[in-house]
Design a protein around this motif. Structure first.
Motif, mmCIF file in Angstrom:
data_model
loop_
_atom_site.group_PDB
_atom_site.id
_atom_site.type_symbol
_atom_site.label_atom_id
_atom_site.label_comp_id
_atom_site.label_asym_id
_atom_site.label_seq_id
_atom_site.Cartn_x
_atom_site.Cartn_y
_atom_site.Cartn_z
ATOM 1 N N GLN A 205 0.821 -1.188 0.000
ATOM 2 C CA GLN A 205 0.000 0.000 0.000
ATOM 3 C C GLN A 205 0.864 1.250 0.000
ATOM 4 O O GLN A 205 2.039 1.201 0.360
ATOM 5 N N ASP A 206 0.273 2.342 -0.416
ATOM 6 C CA ASP A 206 0.905 3.655 -0.376
ATOM 7 C C ASP A 206 0.016 4.517 0.500
ATOM 8 O O ASP A 206 -1.107 4.856 0.119
ATOM 9 N N ASN A 207 0.496 4.870 1.680
ATOM 10 C CA ASN A 207 -0.346 5.576 2.636
ATOM 11 C C ASN A 207 -0.670 6.991 2.199
ATOM 12 O O ASN A 207 -1.719 7.532 2.573
ATOM 13 N N ALA A 208 0.215 7.627 1.417
ATOM 14 C CA ALA A 208 -0.104 8.951 0.880
ATOM 15 C C ALA A 208 -1.185 8.838 -0.194
ATOM 16 O O ALA A 208 -2.073 9.690 -0.295
ATOM 17 N N LEU A 209 -1.106 7.789 -0.970
ATOM 18 C CA LEU A 209 -2.109 7.508 -2.001
ATOM 19 C C LEU A 209 -3.436 7.081 -1.385
ATOM 20 O O LEU A 209 -4.493 7.272 -1.969
ATOM 21 N N LYS A 210 -3.383 6.497 -0.200
ATOM 22 C CA LYS A 210 -4.545 5.879 0.460
ATOM 23 C C LYS A 210 -5.161 4.800 -0.427
ATOM 24 O O LYS A 210 -6.373 4.758 -0.675
ATOM 25 N N SER A 211 -4.308 3.918 -0.892
ATOM 26 C CA SER A 211 -4.768 2.821 -1.735
ATOM 27 C C SER A 211 -3.714 1.729 -1.708
ATOM 28 O O SER A 211 -2.581 1.943 -1.248
ATOM 29 N N GLY A 212 -4.085 0.552 -2.187
ATOM 30 C CA GLY A 212 -3.134 -0.543 -2.184
ATOM 31 C C GLY A 212 -3.671 -1.756 -2.904
ATOM 32 O O GLY A 212 -4.739 -1.725 -3.526
ATOM 33 N N VAL A 213 -2.912 -2.843 -2.789
ATOM 34 C CA VAL A 213 -3.183 -4.079 -3.517
ATOM 35 C C VAL A 213 -2.994 -5.268 -2.588
ATOM 36 O O VAL A 213 -2.083 -5.268 -1.748
ATOM 37 N N THR A 214 -3.857 -6.255 -2.747
ATOM 38 C CA THR A 214 -3.743 -7.527 -2.037
ATOM 39 C C THR A 214 -3.717 -8.648 -3.065
ATOM 40 O O THR A 214 -4.523 -8.658 -4.000
ATOM 41 N N VAL A 215 -2.792 -9.587 -2.901
ATOM 42 C CA VAL A 215 -2.620 -10.699 -3.833
ATOM 43 C C VAL A 215 -2.751 -12.015 -3.093
ATOM 44 O O VAL A 215 -2.145 -12.195 -2.027
ATOM 45 N N LEU A 216 -3.535 -12.915 -3.651
ATOM 46 C CA LEU A 216 -3.560 -14.306 -3.186
ATOM 47 C C LEU A 216 -2.859 -15.151 -4.228
ATOM 48 O O LEU A 216 -3.202 -15.121 -5.411
ATOM 49 N N THR A 217 -1.855 -15.894 -3.800
ATOM 50 C CA THR A 217 -1.171 -16.820 -4.685
ATOM 51 C C THR A 217 -0.945 -18.119 -3.925
ATOM 52 O O THR A 217 -1.375 -18.278 -2.788
ATOM 53 N N ALA A 218 -0.281 -19.064 -4.566
ATOM 54 C CA ALA A 218 -0.112 -20.382 -3.959
ATOM 55 C C ALA A 218 1.162 -21.016 -4.469
ATOM 56 O O ALA A 218 1.809 -20.524 -5.401
ATOM 57 N N ASP A 219 1.513 -22.124 -3.859
ATOM 58 C CA ASP A 219 2.705 -22.848 -4.272
ATOM 59 C C ASP A 219 2.552 -23.456 -5.662
ATOM 60 O O ASP A 219 3.547 -23.749 -6.324
ATOM 61 N N ALA A 220 1.299 -23.668 -6.077
ATOM 62 C CA ALA A 220 1.015 -24.259 -7.379
ATOM 63 C C ALA A 220 -0.270 -23.633 -7.918
ATOM 64 O O ALA A 220 -1.038 -23.043 -7.151
ATOM 65 N N THR B 222 -6.469 -1.724 7.813
ATOM 66 C CA THR B 222 -6.075 -0.698 6.848
ATOM 67 C C THR B 222 -4.762 -1.100 6.193
ATOM 68 O O THR B 222 -3.697 -0.516 6.444
ATOM 69 N N VAL B 223 -4.811 -2.122 5.375
ATOM 70 C CA VAL B 223 -3.639 -2.655 4.676
ATOM 71 C C VAL B 223 -4.063 -3.084 3.271
ATOM 72 O O VAL B 223 -5.245 -3.331 3.000
ATOM 73 N N GLY B 224 -3.069 -3.206 2.382
ATOM 74 C CA GLY B 224 -3.335 -3.728 1.052
ATOM 75 C C GLY B 224 -4.484 -3.017 0.378
ATOM 76 O O GLY B 224 -4.616 -1.790 0.441
ATOM 77 N N ALA B 225 -5.333 -3.789 -0.274
ATOM 78 C CA ALA B 225 -6.463 -3.216 -0.997
ATOM 79 C C ALA B 225 -7.494 -2.590 -0.073
ATOM 80 O O ALA B 225 -8.386 -1.876 -0.526
ATOM 81 N N GLY B 226 -7.380 -2.853 1.228
ATOM 82 C CA GLY B 226 -8.285 -2.248 2.196
ATOM 83 C C GLY B 226 -7.862 -0.883 2.690
ATOM 84 O O GLY B 226 -8.569 -0.264 3.491
ATOM 85 N N THR B 227 -6.743 -0.354 2.195
ATOM 86 C CA THR B 227 -6.186 0.891 2.719
ATOM 87 C C THR B 227 -7.150 2.062 2.567
ATOM 88 O O THR B 227 -7.304 2.876 3.480
ATOM 89 N N GLY B 228 -7.787 2.188 1.424
ATOM 90 C CA GLY B 228 -8.704 3.310 1.183
ATOM 91 C C GLY B 228 -10.161 2.928 1.245
ATOM 92 O O GLY B 228 -11.025 3.716 0.838
ATOM 93 N N ALA B 229 -10.472 1.750 1.751
ATOM 94 C CA ALA B 229 -11.852 1.262 1.745
ATOM 95 C C ALA B 229 -12.696 1.995 2.785
ATOM 96 O O ALA B 229 -12.227 2.334 3.875
#
Length: 334
Positions: free
Chosen positions: A21-36, A146-153
């Motif tokens: 996230q970028d706190n000045a931007l008040k926005s961010g991204v959350t990623v779900l990934t996996a080993d496969a 208030t992290v990732g994609a939830g930063t500006g929610a």
């Protein structure tokens, strides 16, 4: 059913979550990934979705599995976060192979947080870099609030956030949810104290205040968010997951069932101005033992999503230039 050891989507072995996230931007991204790669599908029930590559998740489409899913702020700009994740996967040699080519498959969805009070006057859109950073930060730990994609929610009456929750069956199978709560509707009853999700809370995970004792609820449409922003500046986007073996059609059915969780936690939900969307994921580690298991997985997914929404809002933290207060600020005496 009881929560997994971390009450998080990463209670499902092999799944990892990354936030940037970028706190000045008040926005961010959350990623779900996996080993496969994992099997996934999607259900969209909001009237204003923003998505990338969700068509390939339909049961009749040829792609069987994907490499990651992205939840992002930034409205249409945030869809470019998927490109950053694609770049990260390609650097690791991961993706669908066609001859000598590698094509990472990364569907995504966005919320509208462009009017969240942050500095959006960029020259180059920040979301590809945020997507790459979130992918590279992925671990088996899941932060909330208030992290990732939830930063500006934001919800109707207070800050939103990123939430997660899990449930484990006696068989050992696990179901979980990860959500960005940014709905048009409220997540609390009038008075900002009691969560609509309260009947489904486990072990005081979002305050333990119980249901609102009042009756006749649900008729108020008060919204601090609407006063501060715009009617269409909304959306709840989520991922529900299980380690039970499901095909794409079964994942889609679980995604549909999980939307009940949004309806229980957000009032109103699935409005014309929301882009409500649920991805459903199967890592395929455990076989279904009976036909009824699919229904139970969908039910558990809805329960997890309800709880995850409330947990994300409950965990939100204040920041400079916020347009709305947090649940904690509104309930400082609790």
């Amino acid at each position: 059913m009881i929560p997994g050891p971390h009450n998080a989507i990463t209670d499902i072995s092999g799944l990892r979550v990354g936030n940037a996230q970028d706190n000045a931007l008040k926005s961010g991204v959350t990623v779900l990934t996996a080993d496969a790669p994992f099997t996934a599908s999607v259900s969209v029930m909001g009237g204003a979705p923003g998505t990338r590559e969700t068509d390939l998740l339909a049961p009749d489409k040829s792609v069987a599995q994907v490499d990651a899913l992205v939840l992002s702020g930034g409205s249409a700009y945030g869809l470019d976060a998927c490109s950053g994740v694609v770049a990260g996967l390609r650097a690791q040699g991961r993706g669908f192979r066609v001859g000598d080519a590698i094509i990472p498959l990364v569907p995504g969805a966005i919320i509208f947080d462009l009017l969240s009070g942050g500095d959006k006057d960029w020259t180059d859109a920040p979301y590809p870099a945020l997507g790459r950073a979130a992918f590279e930060a992925a671990t088996d730990h899941t932060d909330i609030g208030t992290v990732g994609a939830g930063t500006g929610a934001m919800t109707a009456m207070m800050k939103g956030g990123l939430g997660t929750a899990s449930l484990r069956f006696d068989t050992g199978a696990t179901v979980a949810a990860l959500v960005v709560a940014n709905p048009m509707g409220s997540v609390t009853t009038p008075g900002d104290r009691h969560f609509w999700a309260a009947p489904f809370e486990i072990d005081g995970e979002f305050g333990g205040l119980g249901p609102d004792p009042a009756s006749g609820l649900g008729r108020s449409t008060d919204s601090r968010k609407l006063t501060a922003m715009l009617e269409r500046a909304n959306t709840t986007i989520a991922i529900v997951a299980t380690d039970a073996t499901l095909d794409k059609a079964q994942c889609q059915r679980v995604a549909i069932a999980a939307h009940d969780g949004i309806g229980r936690a957000c009032v109103p939900a699935h409005s014309p101005g929301d882009g409500d969307l649920v991805f459903a994921v199967s890592t395929g580690a455990m076989a279904l033992t009976a036909p009824a298991d699919l229904g139970l997985i969908g039910h558990a997914a809805a329960l997890c999503l309800t709880r995850a929404i409330a947990r994300g809002v409950h965990a939100a933290t204040p920041a400079p230039n916020d347009l709305l207060p947090t649940w904690g600020q509104l309930n400082a005496d609790t």
